[in-house]
Design a protein around this motif. Structure first.
Motif, PDB file in Angstrom:
ATOM      1  N   ALA A  30     -10.024   5.016 -15.014  1.00  0.00           N
ATOM      2  CA  ALA A  30      -9.285   5.288 -13.775  1.00  0.00           C
ATOM      3  C   ALA A  30     -10.041   4.780 -12.551  1.00  0.00           C
ATOM      4  CB  ALA A  30      -9.000   6.780 -13.642  1.00  0.00           C
ATOM      5  N   ASP A  31     -11.363   4.940 -12.536  1.00  0.00           N
ATOM      6  CA  ASP A  31     -12.147   4.411 -11.410  1.00  0.00           C
ATOM      7  C   ASP A  31     -12.000   2.892 -11.325  1.00  0.00           C
ATOM      8  OD1 ASP A  31     -12.986   6.906 -10.612  1.00  0.00           O
ATOM      9  OD2 ASP A  31     -15.022   6.697 -11.402  1.00  0.00           O
ATOM     10  N   ARG A  32     -12.006   2.229 -12.459  1.00  0.00           N
ATOM     11  CA  ARG A  32     -11.812   0.777 -12.454  1.00  0.00           C
ATOM     12  C   ARG A  32     -10.400   0.417 -11.992  1.00  0.00           C
ATOM     13  NH1 ARG A  32     -13.750  -2.186 -17.643  1.00  0.00           N
ATOM     14  NH2 ARG A  32     -12.773  -3.854 -16.430  1.00  0.00           N
ATOM     15  N   VAL A  33      -9.407   1.189 -12.397  1.00  0.00           N
ATOM     16  CA  VAL A  33      -8.035   0.934 -11.947  1.00  0.00           C
ATOM     17  C   VAL A  33      -7.962   1.061 -10.426  1.00  0.00           C
ATOM     18  CG1 VAL A  33      -5.681   1.864 -11.927  1.00  0.00           C
ATOM     19  CG2 VAL A  33      -6.882   1.547 -14.101  1.00  0.00           C
ATOM     20  N   TRP A  34      -8.469   2.178  -9.883  1.00  0.00           N
ATOM     21  CA  TRP A  34      -8.384   2.375  -8.438  1.00  0.00           C
ATOM     22  C   TRP A  34      -9.197   1.339  -7.679  1.00  0.00           C
ATOM     23  CZ3 TRP A  34      -4.580   4.438  -6.147  1.00  0.00           C
ATOM     24  CH2 TRP A  34      -3.833   5.423  -6.802  1.00  0.00           C
ATOM     25  N   VAL A  94     -10.601   0.667   9.638  1.00  0.00           N
ATOM     26  CA  VAL A  94      -9.366  -0.101   9.483  1.00  0.00           C
ATOM     27  C   VAL A  94      -9.018  -0.294   8.004  1.00  0.00           C
ATOM     28  CG1 VAL A  94     -10.469  -2.382   9.574  1.00  0.00           C
ATOM     29  CG2 VAL A  94      -8.097  -2.092  10.360  1.00  0.00           C
ATOM     30  N   ASP A  95     -10.018  -0.287   7.133  1.00  0.00           N
ATOM     31  CA  ASP A  95      -9.779  -0.451   5.695  1.00  0.00           C
ATOM     32  C   ASP A  95      -9.080   0.754   5.074  1.00  0.00           C
ATOM     33  OD1 ASP A  95     -11.128  -2.943   5.743  1.00  0.00           O
ATOM     34  OD2 ASP A  95     -13.053  -1.915   5.496  1.00  0.00           O
ATOM     35  N   LEU A  96      -9.043   1.857   5.789  1.00  0.00           N
ATOM     36  CA  LEU A  96      -8.391   3.075   5.296  1.00  0.00           C
ATOM     37  C   LEU A  96      -6.947   3.198   5.772  1.00  0.00           C
ATOM     38  CD1 LEU A  96     -11.357   5.513   6.004  1.00  0.00           C
ATOM     39  CD2 LEU A  96     -10.723   4.495   3.807  1.00  0.00           C
ATOM     40  N   ALA A  97      -6.544   2.307   6.663  1.00  0.00           N
ATOM     41  CA  ALA A  97      -5.219   2.393   7.286  1.00  0.00           C
ATOM     42  C   ALA A  97      -4.178   1.628   6.479  1.00  0.00           C
ATOM     43  CB  ALA A  97      -5.292   1.827   8.702  1.00  0.00           C
ATOM     44  N   GLY A  98      -2.939   2.027   6.673  1.00  0.00           N
ATOM     45  CA  GLY A  98      -1.817   1.304   6.095  1.00  0.00           C
ATOM     46  C   GLY A  98      -1.470   1.740   4.693  1.00  0.00           C
ATOM     47  N   PRO A  99      -0.429   1.121   4.175  1.00  0.00           N
ATOM     48  CA  PRO A  99       0.048   1.489   2.840  1.00  0.00           C
ATOM     49  C   PRO A  99      -0.683   0.725   1.737  1.00  0.00           C
ATOM     50  CG  PRO A  99       1.528  -0.109   3.800  1.00  0.00           C
ATOM     51  CD  PRO A  99       0.467   0.178   4.843  1.00  0.00           C
ATOM     52  N   LEU A 100      -0.617   1.273   0.545  1.00  0.00           N
ATOM     53  CA  LEU A 100      -1.094   0.612  -0.671  1.00  0.00           C
ATOM     54  C   LEU A 100       0.086   0.615  -1.640  1.00  0.00           C
ATOM     55  CD1 LEU A 100      -3.539  -0.575  -2.250  1.00  0.00           C
ATOM     56  CD2 LEU A 100      -3.927   1.742  -3.118  1.00  0.00           C
ATOM     57  N   THR A 101       0.418  -0.539  -2.159  1.00  0.00           N
ATOM     58  CA  THR A 101       1.530  -0.667  -3.095  1.00  0.00           C
ATOM     59  C   THR A 101       1.000  -1.209  -4.419  1.00  0.00           C
ATOM     60  OG1 THR A 101       3.083  -1.071  -1.291  1.00  0.00           O
ATOM     61  CG2 THR A 101       3.778  -1.755  -3.493  1.00  0.00           C
ATOM     62  N   TRP A 102       1.423  -0.596  -5.523  1.00  0.00           N
ATOM     63  CA  TRP A 102       0.996  -1.038  -6.852  1.00  0.00           C
ATOM     64  C   TRP A 102       2.053  -0.641  -7.874  1.00  0.00           C
ATOM     65  CZ3 TRP A 102      -0.380   3.481  -4.661  1.00  0.00           C
ATOM     66  CH2 TRP A 102      -0.317   4.640  -5.460  1.00  0.00           C
ATOM     67  N   TRP A 103       1.967  -1.280  -9.038  1.00  0.00           N
ATOM     68  CA  TRP A 103       2.808  -0.887 -10.163  1.00  0.00           C
ATOM     69  C   TRP A 103       2.094   0.254 -10.865  1.00  0.00           C
ATOM     70  CZ3 TRP A 103       7.514  -1.036 -11.966  1.00  0.00           C
ATOM     71  CH2 TRP A 103       7.741  -0.577 -13.259  1.00  0.00           C
ATOM     72  N   SER A 104       2.747   1.391 -10.990  1.00  0.00           N
ATOM     73  CA  SER A 104       2.170   2.559 -11.648  1.00  0.00           C
ATOM     74  C   SER A 104       2.696   2.658 -13.068  1.00  0.00           C
ATOM     75  CB  SER A 104       2.532   3.835 -10.871  1.00  0.00           C
ATOM     76  OG  SER A 104       2.217   4.982 -11.647  1.00  0.00           O
ATOM     77  N   GLY A 105       1.799   2.473 -14.025  1.00  0.00           N
ATOM     78  CA  GLY A 105       2.174   2.673 -15.418  1.00  0.00           C
ATOM     79  C   GLY A 105       2.506   4.128 -15.693  1.00  0.00           C
ATOM     80  N   ARG A 115       7.000   2.651 -12.326  1.00  0.00           N
ATOM     81  CA  ARG A 115       7.669   2.019 -11.187  1.00  0.00           C
ATOM     82  C   ARG A 115       6.650   1.594 -10.137  1.00  0.00           C
ATOM     83  NH1 ARG A 115       7.833   5.744  -6.967  1.00  0.00           N
ATOM     84  NH2 ARG A 115       7.435   7.877  -7.613  1.00  0.00           N
ATOM     85  N   GLU A 116       7.108   0.819  -9.194  1.00  0.00           N
ATOM     86  CA  GLU A 116       6.259   0.454  -8.070  1.00  0.00           C
ATOM     87  C   GLU A 116       6.122   1.664  -7.143  1.00  0.00           C
ATOM     88  OE1 GLU A 116       6.164  -3.578  -6.010  1.00  0.00           O
ATOM     89  OE2 GLU A 116       7.265  -2.334  -4.557  1.00  0.00           O
ATOM     90  N   VAL A 117       4.930   1.879  -6.653  1.00  0.00           N
ATOM     91  CA  VAL A 117       4.643   3.028  -5.791  1.00  0.00           C
ATOM     92  C   VAL A 117       3.972   2.519  -4.510  1.00  0.00           C
ATOM     93  CG1 VAL A 117       3.296   5.169  -5.580  1.00  0.00           C
ATOM     94  CG2 VAL A 117       4.327   4.558  -7.774  1.00  0.00           C
ATOM     95  N   THR A 118       4.323   3.106  -3.401  1.00  0.00           N
ATOM     96  CA  THR A 118       3.664   2.834  -2.125  1.00  0.00           C
ATOM     97  C   THR A 118       3.247   4.172  -1.534  1.00  0.00           C
ATOM     98  OG1 THR A 118       4.982   0.845  -1.742  1.00  0.00           O
ATOM     99  CG2 THR A 118       3.903   1.838   0.187  1.00  0.00           C
ATOM    100  N   LYS A 119       1.971   4.289  -1.231  1.00  0.00           N
ATOM    101  CA  LYS A 119       1.414   5.507  -0.624  1.00  0.00           C
ATOM    102  C   LYS A 119       0.394   5.092   0.428  1.00  0.00           C
ATOM    103  CE  LYS A 119       3.484   8.566  -3.212  1.00  0.00           C
ATOM    104  NZ  LYS A 119       4.415   9.512  -2.680  1.00  0.00           N
ATOM    105  N   PRO A 120       0.052   5.994   1.344  1.00  0.00           N
ATOM    106  CA  PRO A 120      -0.994   5.675   2.316  1.00  0.00           C
ATOM    107  C   PRO A 120      -2.320   5.372   1.598  1.00  0.00           C
ATOM    108  CG  PRO A 120       0.221   7.629   3.000  1.00  0.00           C
ATOM    109  CD  PRO A 120       0.659   7.318   1.598  1.00  0.00           C
ATOM    110  N   ARG A 121      -2.974   4.304   2.011  1.00  0.00           N
ATOM    111  CA  ARG A 121      -4.249   3.885   1.407  1.00  0.00           C
ATOM    112  C   ARG A 121      -5.277   5.023   1.432  1.00  0.00           C
ATOM    113  NH1 ARG A 121      -6.545  -1.021   0.243  1.00  0.00           N
ATOM    114  NH2 ARG A 121      -4.616  -2.014   0.923  1.00  0.00           N
ATOM    115  N   ALA A 122      -5.383   5.728   2.539  1.00  0.00           N
ATOM    116  CA  ALA A 122      -6.367   6.816   2.642  1.00  0.00           C
ATOM    117  C   ALA A 122      -6.077   7.914   1.618  1.00  0.00           C
ATOM    118  CB  ALA A 122      -6.384   7.391   4.057  1.00  0.00           C
ATOM    119  N   LEU A 123      -4.809   8.217   1.404  1.00  0.00           N
ATOM    120  CA  LEU A 123      -4.432   9.215   0.404  1.00  0.00           C
ATOM    121  C   LEU A 123      -4.867   8.763  -0.994  1.00  0.00           C
ATOM    122  CD1 LEU A 123      -2.738  11.846  -0.278  1.00  0.00           C
ATOM    123  CD2 LEU A 123      -0.900  10.237  -0.800  1.00  0.00           C
TER     124      LEU A 123
END
Length: 168
Positions: A54-58, A106-117, A121-129
């Motif tokens: 999981a650490d490698r995935v994130w 600034v690296d903590l701001a904005g959305p992060l989008t990825w395919w979640s196995g 489905r594709e997921v978009t969440k705040p990068r900081a979260l």
């Protein structure tokens, strides 16, 4: 929500906690390491492997690590034995620390989008979260390992954040 300083602290904490597990894992008999103890992933080995996976995935999503391949079901087999886990865990912890040391607000701001196995489905969440989740996930599964080590009659290292040495 979180800051670069928080990420650096949690990266240090993660490495300190895993350093404490390395000695136990390499010294315990293989049967203890692999025994099914009724935890979500069964054994100490499977739980530690899932966490490493999981650490490698994130870090593939937020940093510069390659994803490990496979899904959650395969995560428990990412390393074959304690020696392999120790080596890969050390490498990944180092990469997490380097990532955190270079982090800017600034690296903590904005959305992060990825395919979640996990959700299919594709997921978009705040990068900081997502980053806070990565650190929380580490603590959650190390807590399971702590309980399994105690169940096996071993003395796990302390987990309290305030006990972390300054030099860790």
């Amino acid at each position: 929500m979180i800051s670069p300083d928080y990420c650096r602290l949690m990266a240090r904490y993660n490495a300190w906690q895993n350093d404490g597990l390395r000695g136990l894992v390499t010294e315990m008999p293989r049967e203890v390491y692999e025994a099914d103890r009724g935890a979500f992933f069964g054994s100490i080995r499977a739980t530690l492997n899932h966490l490493l996976w999981a650490d490698r995935v994130w870090m593939s999503r937020i940093g510069d690590l390659d994803p490990p391949g496979g899904g959650i079901a395969e995560s428990v087999e990412i390393t074959r034995n304690a020696a392999d886990w120790v080596a890969e865990r050390y490498r990944v912890d180092g990469r997490i620390r380097v990532w955190a040391d270079r982090l800017r607000a600034v690296d903590l701001a904005g959305p992060l989008t990825w395919w979640s196995g996990a959700s299919g489905r594709e997921v978009t969440k705040p990068r900081a979260l997502c980053i806070a989740h990565m650190f929380n996930h580490q603590t959650h599964h190390r807590g399971q390992v702590h309980a399994m080590l105690t169940q096996a009659g071993l003395q796990p290292p302390p987990t309290d954040l305030f006990l972390m040495p300054q030099e860790a």
